[in-house]
Design an enzyme around this catalytic site. Structure first.
Site, PDB file in Angstrom:
ATOM      1  CD  GLU A 284      -7.681   6.949   4.734  1.00 46.03           C
ATOM      2  OE1 GLU A 284      -8.310   6.949   3.654  1.00 46.03           O
ATOM      3  OE2 GLU A 284      -6.532   7.433   4.846  1.00 46.03           O
TER       4      GLU A 284
ATOM      5  CG  ASP B 192      -1.348   5.692   2.659  1.00 44.65           C
ATOM      6  OD1 ASP B 192      -1.603   5.427   1.474  1.00 44.65           O
ATOM      7  OD2 ASP B 192      -2.190   6.207   3.424  1.00 44.65           O
TER       8      ASP B 192
ATOM      9  CG  HIS C 165      -1.847   1.117   1.353  1.00 45.13           C
ATOM     10  ND1 HIS C 165      -2.793   1.231   2.341  1.00 45.13           N
ATOM     11  CD2 HIS C 165      -2.002   2.245   0.607  1.00 45.13           C
ATOM     12  CE1 HIS C 165      -3.470   2.343   2.213  1.00 45.13           C
ATOM     13  NE2 HIS C 165      -2.991   3.000   1.157  1.00 45.13           N
TER      14      HIS C 165
ATOM     15  CG  HIS D 136      -1.191   6.225  -2.725  1.00 50.26           C
ATOM     16  ND1 HIS D 136      -2.398   6.102  -3.379  1.00 50.26           N
ATOM     17  CD2 HIS D 136      -1.409   5.779  -1.460  1.00 50.26           C
ATOM     18  CE1 HIS D 136      -3.302   5.624  -2.539  1.00 50.26           C
ATOM     19  NE2 HIS D 136      -2.733   5.416  -1.369  1.00 50.26           N
TER      20      HIS D 136
HETATM   21  N1  ADE Z   1      -4.657   8.699  -1.813  1.00 46.82           N
HETATM   22  C1  ADE Z   1      -3.409   8.703  -1.296  1.00 46.82           C
HETATM   23  N2  ADE Z   1      -3.406   8.428   0.008  1.00 46.82           N
HETATM   24  C2  ADE Z   1      -4.711   8.234   0.346  1.00 46.82           C
HETATM   25  C3  ADE Z   1      -5.368   7.932   1.544  1.00 46.82           C
HETATM   26  N3  ADE Z   1      -4.682   7.755   2.698  1.00 46.82           N
HETATM   27  N4  ADE Z   1      -6.711   7.809   1.532  1.00 46.82           N
HETATM   28  C4  ADE Z   1      -7.406   7.984   0.393  1.00 46.82           C
HETATM   29  N5  ADE Z   1      -6.844   8.270  -0.774  1.00 46.82           N
HETATM   30  C5  ADE Z   1      -5.494   8.399  -0.801  1.00 46.82           C
HETATM   31 ZN    ZN Z   2      -3.561   4.881   0.480  1.00 48.12          ZN
END
Ligand code: ADE
Ligand code: ZN
Length: 352
Positions: free
Chosen positions: A204, A282, A24, A26
């Site tokens: 989340e 993340d 996970h 990005h």
């Molecule tokens: N895009 C990048 N990080 C994110 C996150 N923590 N929650 C939702 N979309 C995202």
């Molecule tokens: Zn994410």
């Protein structure tokens, strides 16, 4: 010499040296503030804020607004290719051998999705050839996008997308957008038919109902975040029984205001409830975190040894969307490192 179960939390160097797997992360959040400043100057765009305070946010909504601002500077396929290359190099420098990396075409308004994904895959390919992390792509739909757009993406990914694409993701702010999983039911069903792994951000900014929705409508293999499942014992039981992995990101959740600190994060209680959990960064540059740093924090907080780091890494391998031969190879790389550590500790026992 570092040992596996020294009884104390492992040091950051031992964690960094451990061959790790991340599920996970990005790609857009692997861009440094310095590189953003360079791109802003190149395109004559005034900085949203000074580089030193660009990556400061109090909520998920604010984070995503800033995210959208800097992504607007990612304007060419060359920039995408280099970003992917640099991300794989950064991850390798942190001891990551394999990563499944999310990319959100919605955040790249200057590029069509197909050349974007091809450029990112090419950057990962070049980086792997240079000995960096083996990065696979999980293109991600934004929850505000249409089902038609998403179906077009999935058809292309599954029929003529680059071979580095292994799965499909879904992200965005569930709190603001409301109940959006049902919109993508057919899209995810088609992704399954085409052999793509399926994950989605849920639980989340939404509560456990967002995780239930995502599981019921999208038939996920795993969940990104999912931490608010802790509020629903029936959901915890379901995740544990079905062995659905949560890709947890402790510091990211602290930064966006879900928890006051890592010591209050749900990661420990989720593991105690028998839910399979992996540890992830993340948004590395955009939140100033590394996977090794995340493991160090969790180890400090939960009293983990390197044996627990190993177990979480093997869990990530088992939840990865790569083929079983590649998973076996990743386990072998971990075996080799563990063997070296064990031999070192045996030597130490013989020569006290
Ligand atoms: N895009 C990048 N990080 C994110 C996150 N923590 N929650 C939702 N979309 C995202
Ligand atoms: Zn994410």
């Amino acid at each position: 010499m570092t040992t596996l179960d020294g009884g104390t939390a492992p040091g950051i160097e031992a964690i960094r040296a451990f061959p790790k797997v991340e599920l996970h992360v990005h790609v857009e959040a692997c861009l440094s503030a310095e590189r953003i400043e360079e791109l802003a100057a190149e395109f004559g765009v005034p900085m949203l804020r000074p580089a030193e305070s660009l990556f400061v946010y109090a909520t998920l909504a604010e984070f995503l607004e800033v995210y959208e601002w800097w992504c607007d500077l990612l304007r060419t396929a060359e920039i995408a290719e280099q970003l992917a290359y640099d991300a794989a190099a950064q991850l390798r420098a942190d001891g990551i051998i394999y990563a499944e990396v999310l990319c959100g075409p919605r955040y790249w308004p200057h590029l069509r999705r197909e050349p974007l994904i091809e450029a990112l895959a090419a950057g990962f390919e070049r980086a792997y050839g240079d000995g960096h992390a083996d990065c696979r792509l999980t293109p991600s739909i934004s929850r505000e996008q249409s089902a038609e757009w998403a179906m077009g993406l999935v058809e292309w990914l599954g029929t003529s997308g680059p071979s580095r694409v292994v799965g499909l993701g879904l992200d965005g702010n569930e709190e603001l957008l409301g109940r959006t999983s049902p919109k993508f039911t057919e899209v995810y069903a088609r992704a399954a038919e085409l052999g793509l792994g399926r994950t989605a951000h849920a639980g989340e900014s939404s509560g456990p109902e967002g995780v239930w929705d995502a599981l019921e409508h999208l038939h996920l293999d795993r969940v990104d975040h999912g931490v608010r499942s802790i509020e629903d014992p029936a959901l915890l039981e379901h995740l544990a029984e079905r062995e659905i992995t949560l890709n947890v990101t402790p510091t990211s959740n602290v930064i966006t205001g879900l928890y006051p600190d890592v010591d209050h994060h749900a990661v420990g209680p989720l593991i105690e409830a028998g839910v399979p959990v992996t540890i992830n960064s993340d948004d590395p540059k955009a939140m100033n975190v590394t996977l090794s740093g995340e493991f160090a924090e969790v180890s400090r907080s939960l009293g983990w040894t390197l044996l627990d780091v190993e177990a979480a890494t093997r869990r990530a391998v088992d939840a990865a969307f790569c083929d079983r031969d590649q998973a076996a190879d990743l386990h072998r790389q971990i075996d080799a490192h563990v063997e070296t550590l064990e031999q070192g500790s045996l030597r130490k026992d013989h020569n006290p």
